[in-house]
Write a protein that holds these residues in place. Structure first.
Motif, PDB file in Angstrom:
ATOM      1  N   ARG A   1       0.847  -1.186   0.000  1.00  0.00           N
ATOM      2  CA  ARG A   1       0.000   0.000   0.000  1.00  0.00           C
ATOM      3  C   ARG A   1       0.885   1.239   0.000  1.00  0.00           C
ATOM      4  N   PRO A   2       0.414   2.335  -0.604  1.00  0.00           N
ATOM      5  CA  PRO A   2       1.222   3.565  -0.579  1.00  0.00           C
ATOM      6  C   PRO A   2       1.336   4.103   0.832  1.00  0.00           C
ATOM      7  N   GLU A   3       2.521   4.546   1.211  1.00  0.00           N
ATOM      8  CA  GLU A   3       2.743   5.117   2.541  1.00  0.00           C
ATOM      9  C   GLU A   3       2.537   6.626   2.458  1.00  0.00           C
ATOM     10  N   LEU A   4       1.331   7.057   2.783  1.00  0.00           N
ATOM     11  CA  LEU A   4       0.973   8.465   2.694  1.00  0.00           C
ATOM     12  C   LEU A   4       1.595   9.250   3.842  1.00  0.00           C
ATOM     13  N   THR A   5       1.766  10.540   3.632  1.00  0.00           N
ATOM     14  CA  THR A   5       2.388  11.398   4.641  1.00  0.00           C
ATOM     15  C   THR A   5       1.653  11.311   5.967  1.00  0.00           C
ATOM     16  N   SER A   6       0.327  11.345   5.909  1.00  0.00           N
ATOM     17  CA  SER A   6      -0.466  11.309   7.135  1.00  0.00           C
ATOM     18  C   SER A   6      -0.236  10.012   7.904  1.00  0.00           C
ATOM     19  N   ILE A   7      -0.216   8.884   7.181  1.00  0.00           N
ATOM     20  CA  ILE A   7      -0.011   7.587   7.827  1.00  0.00           C
ATOM     21  C   ILE A   7       1.389   7.484   8.407  1.00  0.00           C
ATOM     22  N   GLN A   8       2.375   7.925   7.635  1.00  0.00           N
ATOM     23  CA  GLN A   8       3.762   7.881   8.114  1.00  0.00           C
ATOM     24  C   GLN A   8       3.933   8.704   9.388  1.00  0.00           C
ATOM     25  N   THR A   9       3.321   9.880   9.413  1.00  0.00           N
ATOM     26  CA  THR A   9       3.471  10.765  10.565  1.00  0.00           C
ATOM     27  C   THR A   9       2.800  10.189  11.795  1.00  0.00           C
ATOM     28  N   LEU A  10       1.581   9.713  11.642  1.00  0.00           N
ATOM     29  CA  LEU A  10       0.806   9.251  12.796  1.00  0.00           C
ATOM     30  C   LEU A  10       1.300   7.912  13.344  1.00  0.00           C
ATOM     31  N   THR A  11       1.969   7.128  12.509  1.00  0.00           N
ATOM     32  CA  THR A  11       2.391   5.793  12.947  1.00  0.00           C
ATOM     33  C   THR A  11       3.915   5.641  12.934  1.00  0.00           C
ATOM     34  N   TYR A  12       4.629   6.753  13.073  1.00  0.00           N
ATOM     35  CA  TYR A  12       6.093   6.697  13.224  1.00  0.00           C
ATOM     36  C   TYR A  12       6.758   6.008  12.035  1.00  0.00           C
ATOM     37  N   ASN A  13       6.109   6.136  10.867  1.00  0.00           N
ATOM     38  CA  ASN A  13       6.601   5.473   9.651  1.00  0.00           C
ATOM     39  C   ASN A  13       6.733   3.968   9.853  1.00  0.00           C
ATOM     40  N   SER A  14       5.854   3.389  10.692  1.00  0.00           N
ATOM     41  CA  SER A  14       5.951   1.960  11.016  1.00  0.00           C
ATOM     42  C   SER A  14       4.590   1.275  11.011  1.00  0.00           C
ATOM     43  N   SER A  15       3.644   1.801  10.241  1.00  0.00           N
ATOM     44  CA  SER A  15       2.308   1.212  10.221  1.00  0.00           C
ATOM     45  C   SER A  15       2.342  -0.210   9.683  1.00  0.00           C
ATOM     46  N   PHE A  16       1.850  -1.142  10.481  1.00  0.00           N
ATOM     47  CA  PHE A  16       1.738  -2.530  10.025  1.00  0.00           C
ATOM     48  C   PHE A  16       0.777  -2.629   8.845  1.00  0.00           C
ATOM     49  N   ILE A  17      -0.313  -1.859   8.886  1.00  0.00           N
ATOM     50  CA  ILE A  17      -1.335  -1.935   7.846  1.00  0.00           C
ATOM     51  C   ILE A  17      -0.811  -1.399   6.524  1.00  0.00           C
ATOM     52  N   PHE A  18       0.004  -0.325   6.566  1.00  0.00           N
ATOM     53  CA  PHE A  18       0.464   0.316   5.338  1.00  0.00           C
ATOM     54  C   PHE A  18       1.919  -0.012   4.991  1.00  0.00           C
ATOM     55  N   LYS A  19       2.579  -0.789   5.823  1.00  0.00           N
ATOM     56  CA  LYS A  19       3.981  -1.110   5.560  1.00  0.00           C
ATOM     57  C   LYS A  19       4.089  -2.012   4.329  1.00  0.00           C
ATOM     58  N   PRO A  20       5.118  -1.859   3.508  1.00  0.00           N
ATOM     59  CA  PRO A  20       5.308  -2.766   2.364  1.00  0.00           C
ATOM     60  C   PRO A  20       5.370  -4.227   2.810  1.00  0.00           C
ATOM     61  N   ALA A  21       5.029  -5.110   1.901  1.00  0.00           N
ATOM     62  CA  ALA A  21       4.951  -6.542   2.224  1.00  0.00           C
ATOM     63  C   ALA A  21       6.347  -7.143   2.311  1.00  0.00           C
ATOM     64  N   GLY A  22       7.040  -6.836   3.397  1.00  0.00           N
ATOM     65  CA  GLY A  22       8.377  -7.369   3.625  1.00  0.00           C
ATOM     66  C   GLY A  22       8.448  -8.144   4.924  1.00  0.00           C
ATOM     67  N   ALA A  23       9.650  -8.258   5.481  1.00  0.00           N
ATOM     68  CA  ALA A  23       9.863  -9.074   6.681  1.00  0.00           C
ATOM     69  C   ALA A  23       9.096  -8.526   7.880  1.00  0.00           C
ATOM     70  N   TYR A  24       9.098  -7.191   8.036  1.00  0.00           N
ATOM     71  CA  TYR A  24       8.386  -6.602   9.183  1.00  0.00           C
ATOM     72  C   TYR A  24       6.887  -6.863   9.086  1.00  0.00           C
ATOM     73  N   TRP A  25       6.324  -6.651   7.902  1.00  0.00           N
ATOM     74  CA  TRP A  25       4.883  -6.877   7.721  1.00  0.00           C
ATOM     75  C   TRP A  25       4.532  -8.341   8.006  1.00  0.00           C
ATOM     76  N   LYS A  26       5.328  -9.266   7.488  1.00  0.00           N
ATOM     77  CA  LYS A  26       5.046 -10.689   7.702  1.00  0.00           C
ATOM     78  C   LYS A  26       5.103 -11.041   9.191  1.00  0.00           C
ATOM     79  N   PHE A  27       6.101 -10.465   9.888  1.00  0.00           N
ATOM     80  CA  PHE A  27       6.233 -10.743  11.317  1.00  0.00           C
ATOM     81  C   PHE A  27       5.027 -10.223  12.094  1.00  0.00           C
ATOM     82  N   MET A  28       4.605  -8.981  11.805  1.00  0.00           N
ATOM     83  CA  MET A  28       3.494  -8.394  12.537  1.00  0.00           C
ATOM     84  C   MET A  28       2.171  -9.065  12.165  1.00  0.00           C
ATOM     85  N   ARG A  29       2.031  -9.472  10.934  1.00  0.00           N
ATOM     86  CA  ARG A  29       0.818 -10.189  10.524  1.00  0.00           C
ATOM     87  C   ARG A  29       0.708 -11.505  11.298  1.00  0.00           C
TER      88      ARG A  29
END
Length: 523
Positions: free
Chosen positions: A95-123
């Protein structure tokens, strides 16, 4: 001579740029005329999903836009949605990481994070600890408790014939459920109204079509002050989350006992927040491999509170508003409940499978009012869809709101008609087999594939039972309130509020009228 050479070079560069742009756009789906710099941003109104729907009537179910400097693809048909989201799922996983999402979630949103190792771990972690079938049973008592709290409040208001702001009370209920799932009873020390008001503000700001997300120069300069507004809200959110975590850390220290040089948690029940804090102490684990930190805990809490409160509350509000506007359907749902539930009993979660009309009401509500009207993805690498090439990093908008109202998919699409999801004698009901779990692209309010909403099962635990209980126990009188806007036909106004979600433009305020002996809900 030197000046002529410079001018020639500039001319060649400009000519190559224009030709390249023309060739590039020839490979994109059809598009309206764009303006310099802003592209097609001028064509988008506050309700972006409606603007995109209107453009699809002119340019078809697949068209392209240029928002600032970003190419965007818009899809408004289930066939094309399946092509992008299923056939090319791996290309459009992130999903695109929008400025609002990045700011509110410390650039670490599980929902909007790219489908990589962090996303897989949190899922994996969230499914294991919160959203699997075992957790559904584990948290049943919490859902029952919050449901009964709301019903008792409504019963009390019914005695004095007093209006209730259902929009506010439903969000309070959702906060109570999600909060206790994450942090147990200690979550209830957080002022519920303060929490969900911040969530509502965040989703409203996140839903604005912010130009800095589509123009890197504008983003760097912050000319419109958007980033400042987001950072002010983020500081408030951070202050609340930090206090919440510090309180839990102090509680954990209080309950720890030294035992042979080691430490262990005492008799206090361990919850999801404890699990997250334990991960910070792990010296060698999958969490350490993805760099799990305190900021990730805050980001995860922000994700779960926002994604847990708003969609559930929005779905319940719209379902109630629709059946209040359709008294015959309300009565039909009530008769079904009364037929299934024995006298003196309150509807339970286990009764929902025996209430097909109620389930059809919820499906029909999701069709007309998907809580998230636009499914946003980003193209991971250039791909070809039909005769068109989709460039890398292009935004994809799947207009779920438009798909749900397309007459090629649905008979009388603007009509609220739950019966379309039921077998009717003598009538072909192809929609009978349609579900919303991501397999039927006419109805994908929670997304599809690997990135389908992790909380879809939780939503379907909360919404049907509470809706059924509110139908079973009360009649609903509306009107005469500043919050309820009635149209000329004396029915509730069904307009939406601009934002990331399809929240109602006006709060739903009703007077509950008792219809049962409320001994079944009295403490």
């Amino acid at each position: 001579m030197a000046l002529e050479l410079v001018l020639l070079i500039l001319f060649l560069v400009l000519a190559i740029s224009i030709i390249s742009r023309m060739l590039y756009h020839d490979h994109l789906p059809p598009s309206p005329l764009a303006l310099p710099i802003i592209g097609h941003l001028h064509l988008l109104g506050p309700l972006i999903h409606r603007s995109l729907h209107n453009l699809s009537l002119r340019f078809g179910p697949l068209f392209s836009l240029r928002l600032g400097s970003v190419p965007c693809i818009v899809v408004t048909s289930p066939e094309l949605a399946e092509e992008f989201l299923k056939t090319h799922e791996l290309t459009f996983m992130s999903r695109p990481e929008l400025t609002s999402i990045q700011t509110l979630t410390y650039n670490s949103s599980f929902i909007f994070k790219p489908a990589g190792a962090y996303w897989k771990f949190m899922r994996k972690l969230s499914m294991t600890e919160l959203f699997n079938s075992h957790s559904a049973d584990k948290f049943l008592s919490i859902r029952d408790q919050e449901c009964m709290r709301l019903l008792r409040l409504l019963a009390k208001k019914a005695q004095s014939y007093e209006a209730v702001d259902l929009s506010e009370e439903i969000r309070r209920l959702c906060f109570g459920i999600i909060g206790q799932m994450i942090a147990g009873k200690s979550a209830m020390t957080v002022p519920a109204r303060e929490a969900w008001l911040m969530v509502s503000e965040a989703t409203a700001i996140a839903g604005e079509m912010n130009f800095c997300d589509f123009n890197w120069v504008w983003k760097k300069l912050n000319l419109d002050g958007y980033r400042n507004k987001m950072e002010r809200l983020q500081r408030r959110v951070d202050e609340r989350l930090e206090a919440f975590i510090v309180e839990r850390e102090e509680l954990r220290k209080k309950h720890k006992k030294i035992d042979g040089g080691g430490s262990q948690v005492g008799q206090r029940e361990v919850d999801f927040l404890d699990v997250l804090l334990d991960l910070l102490d792990a010296e060698s684990s999958e969490a350490a491999e993805v760099g799990f930190s305190r900021l990730h805990i805050k980001a995860l809490l922000a994700d779960f509170f926002s994604a847990g409160i708003e969609p559930i509350a929005i779905l319940l509000e719209w379902a109630l508003a629709e059946i209040i506007n359709h008294p015959k359907m309300l009565e039909k749902a009530r008769k079904e409940i009364d037929r299934v539930i024995r006298d003196g009993q309150l509807v339970r979660e286990s009764d929902v499978p025996n209430l097909p009309y109620l389930q059809a009401v919820i499906k029909e509500t999701l069709r007309l009012h998907p809580p998230l009207p636009l499914l946003m993805k980003i193209c991971g690498k250039q791909c070809k869809i039909g005769k068109y090439f989709i460039p890398e990093n292009a935004f994809l908008f799947v207009n779920l709101w438009a798909i749900g109202r397309d007459p090629t998919n649905w008979e009388n699409p603007l009509e609220f008609w739950p019966e379309r999801f039921l077998h009717l004698d003598g009538r072909d009901q192809t929609s009978t087999l349609i579900d919303f779990k991501g397999q039927h692209y006419q109805l994908i309010p929670f997304g599809s594939g690997r990135r389908i909403c992790a909380g879809v099962n939780l939503t379907m635990k909360i919404v049907p039972r509470l809706l059924a209980a509110m139908i079973q126990c009360f009649d609903w009188k509306v009107g005469g309130s500043d919050c309820n806007k009635m149209n000329n036909n004396n029915v509730l106004d069904m307009n939406e509020e601009p934002g990331l979600t399809t929240r109602r433009a006006n709060n739903l305020v009703c007077v509950p009228v008792a219809r049962l002996n409320h001994n079944i809900i009295d403490p």
